[in-house]
Design an enzyme around this catalytic site. Structure first.
Site, PDB file in Angstrom:
ATOM      1  N   HIS A 176      -2.137   0.788   7.364  1.00 56.88           N
ATOM      2  CA  HIS A 176      -2.404   0.955   5.937  1.00 56.88           C
ATOM      3  C   HIS A 176      -1.993   2.362   5.507  1.00 56.88           C
ATOM      4  CE1 HIS A 176      -4.149  -0.030   2.134  1.00 56.88           C
ATOM      5  NE2 HIS A 176      -5.215   0.736   2.239  1.00 56.88           N
ATOM      6  N   ASN A 201      -7.894   5.064  -2.075  1.00 58.39           N
ATOM      7  CA  ASN A 201      -7.395   3.768  -1.608  1.00 58.39           C
ATOM      8  C   ASN A 201      -6.823   2.975  -2.781  1.00 58.39           C
ATOM      9  OD1 ASN A 201      -6.840   1.688   0.130  1.00 58.39           O
ATOM     10  ND2 ASN A 201      -8.935   1.465   0.890  1.00 58.39           N
ATOM     11  N   CYS A 210       0.815  -1.219   0.000  1.00 54.99           N
ATOM     12  CA  CYS A 210       0.000   0.000   0.000  1.00 54.99           C
ATOM     13  C   CYS A 210       0.846   1.265   0.000  1.00 54.99           C
ATOM     14  CB  CYS A 210      -0.938  -0.006   1.204  1.00 54.99           C
ATOM     15  SG  CYS A 210      -0.077   0.000   2.790  1.00 54.99           S
TER      16      CYS A 210
END
Lengths: 371, 158
Positions: free
Chosen positions: A246, A264, A104
């Site tokens: 994250h 995202n 991520c």
């Protein structure tokens, strides 16, 4: 594959109901994953206890500050800002999917680079699809980073600043780099390189100011189980356990909703087409690691484009051309003769409405074909 | 160079003043006699005179000049750039002029008349000449920033 410990979306919805539905939850491709597979959709190592205590202290202070009247600096900022819609223009690159790999940070960081490259040039159509794979599997691997270790945005964007990354077209991302990709030998001839990093962690006004003036900012946060089922509304943690850390890109904010707009890296099936809203001060989104870049230089061919404008001053070799989808590019030239020759070619192409293909080295044209 | 002594009123004829020749006034107003007055030397000129920098054409990087800031006409932001001198807009280039003296190129703006293009450097004068000629050929009204000295220091052409 459905996981045995998949997200109980019904339980999440019931928890939301008890809190008057601050946001909506729904089944999606992530809620059906096992806990282990969900963890690989993240990629930021959780802070240790000491660091966690610091983050909590910051979050408490930030939430208290949000209750106070805004400072003069904060009041000068717009009440809402969204890089996806500035005068109808979208400066945010497309939604990606990191898949089954804790990468991520690469996606959040590259989203910062791509958005900054576009926004600082005022060019929503700039070719700025940069390689997450190069950042993560290339540079990350040199410091021991892989799909299971996670990473942080500051070292990632420091690599992007000191070394640069190639384009997605040269090293396409796959989870775990299963396509065996690598940077081509001449990747430095076609690459993006940040001009510097900025750390605006725990500085809400600075995050907003950077968004409005330069581009996206990374946001790291602790993910609870309920986050995977987010569908819409302003997220705040209501149920579930800690699943990991994250990283996303913050691409805007809305003071009326007291929320950050995040991009995202879980595909378009999560949230609102891949985007979401997270309440200020939630899960350390604005107090853990908010890193941005000051600008992005790009070394690339323009491909067939038209010259839209020309500019010159009396200074030595200071001719510029505005190239379609590329903005102002300085005409280079190691000699005055070369500079004038390229400038003449470019202006002739403009006059004829002809195409040019120019090689721009961090904003300076080094070679030009006009045809 | 010996100054010209004749006077004419046609823009296609030679200019008529002493010093670096100047283009003739198209609208009938007389051209000032005598060479242009000397101007204070800029830092760059002083460095050139003292030989501390190389001129263009020697394979070295040029000192950075100002970068453009103006957005294209079709852009959502159409703010004009911050002018150093006096901005001139909405006027087309009616004629251009150059002769064999170094850095002596002029452009005739439809209302403002003859304006000398910056003579700060060889390439600056040349690129501005190219731009002015391009504006004349296309009929595009350039954005012009006129220096306090009366020369055109900045040109945008769309």
């Amino acid at each position: 594959m459905a996981g045995k410990d998949r997200v109980d979306v019904g339980a999440v919805q019931r928890a939301l109901e008890t809190q008057n539905h601050p946001w909506e939850a729904a089944e999606n491709h992530l809620t059906r994953l096992s806990g282990d597979d969900r963890a690989r959709r993240l990629g930021v190592p959780l802070p240790d206890e000491e660091h966690l205590a610091l983050l909590e202290q910051r979050a408490v202070q930030l939430r208290a500050r949000l209750l106070e009247p805004p400072s003069v600096a904060a009041a000068a900022l717009p009440a809402a800002f969204d890089l996806r819609n500035i005068g109808g223009q979208n400066y945010v690159s497309g939604i990606r999917d990191q898949g089954n790999c804790g990468s991520c940070v690469a996606f959040g960081s590259v989203a910062v680079l791509e958005g900054t490259a576009r926004y600082t040039r005022g060019l929503p159509t700039l070719d700025s699809d940069f390689s997450e794979a190069h950042l993560f599997y290339g540079w990350g691997s040199t410091v021991g980073v892989n799909c299971n270790t996670g990473w942080m945005p500051l070292p990632a964007l420091t690599f992007a600043t000191n070394d640069g990354i190639c384009f997605e077209s040269e090293w396409a991302y796959t989870a775990g780099n299963t396509n065996g990709g690598s940077a081509p030998a001449n990747w430095q001839q076609h690459r993006a390189k940040a001009t510097g990093t900025v750390d605006v962690t725990n500085k809400v006004e600075d995050i907003k100011a950077h968004l409005t003036s330069v581009g996206p900012v990374t946001g790291c946060f602790v993910v609870y189980t309920d986050f995977f089922s987010y569908k819409s509304g302003v997220y705040q943690q209501t149920s579930g356990k800690v699943e990991g850390g994250h990283c996303v890109a913050i691409v805007g904010y809305d003071d009326a909703q007291q929320a950050w707009i995040i991009k995202n890296s879980w595909g378009t099936g999560w949230g609102m087409g891949g985007y979401g809203l997270i309440r200020y001060g939630q899960c350390y989104i604005d107090t853990w690691s908010n890193i941005a870049v000051t600008g992005v230089n790009v070394r690339t061919w323009t491909s067939a484009k038209k010259v839209i404008g020309g500019y010159s001053t009396g200074h030595d070799r200071n001719g510029w051309v505005y190239v379609q989808d590329n903005g102002w590019l300085h005409v280079g030239g190691t000699t005055g003769t070369a500079h004038v020759a390229m400038f003449a070619d470019l202006l002739t192409a403009k006059e004829k409405g002809a195409y040019v293909n120019a090689y721009s080295d961090d904003g300076t044209i080094k070679t030009v074909y006009a045809y | 160079m010996a100054p010209k002594t004749t006077t004419r009123t046609n823009c296609t004829t030679q200019p008529q003043v002493s010093g670096d020749p100047q283009p003739e006034v198209l609208t009938g107003a007389p051209v000032a006699d005598g060479p242009p007055p000397p101007h204070p030397l800029t830092d760059e000129e002083l460095r050139l005179l003292t030989g501390t920098v190389q001129q263009s054409g020697t394979g070295v990087a040029a000192a950075a000049g100002p970068a453009p800031t103006m957005a294209p006409p079709q852009a959502t932001t159409t703010d004009l750039p911050a002018a150093v001198g006096t901005p001139i807009t909405g006027q087309t280039v009616v004629a251009t002029y150059a002769e064999q003296s170094n850095r002596n190129a002029w452009a005739y703006l439809s209302t403002a008349g003859w304006k000398k293009l910056s003579d700060l450097t060889d390439t600056g004068s040349t690129t501005m000449t190219l731009l002015a000629a391009h504006a004349r050929a296309t009929g595009s009204a350039p954005y012009v920033d006129e220096n306090p000295a009366g020369t055109i220091g900045t040109l945008y052409v769309w």
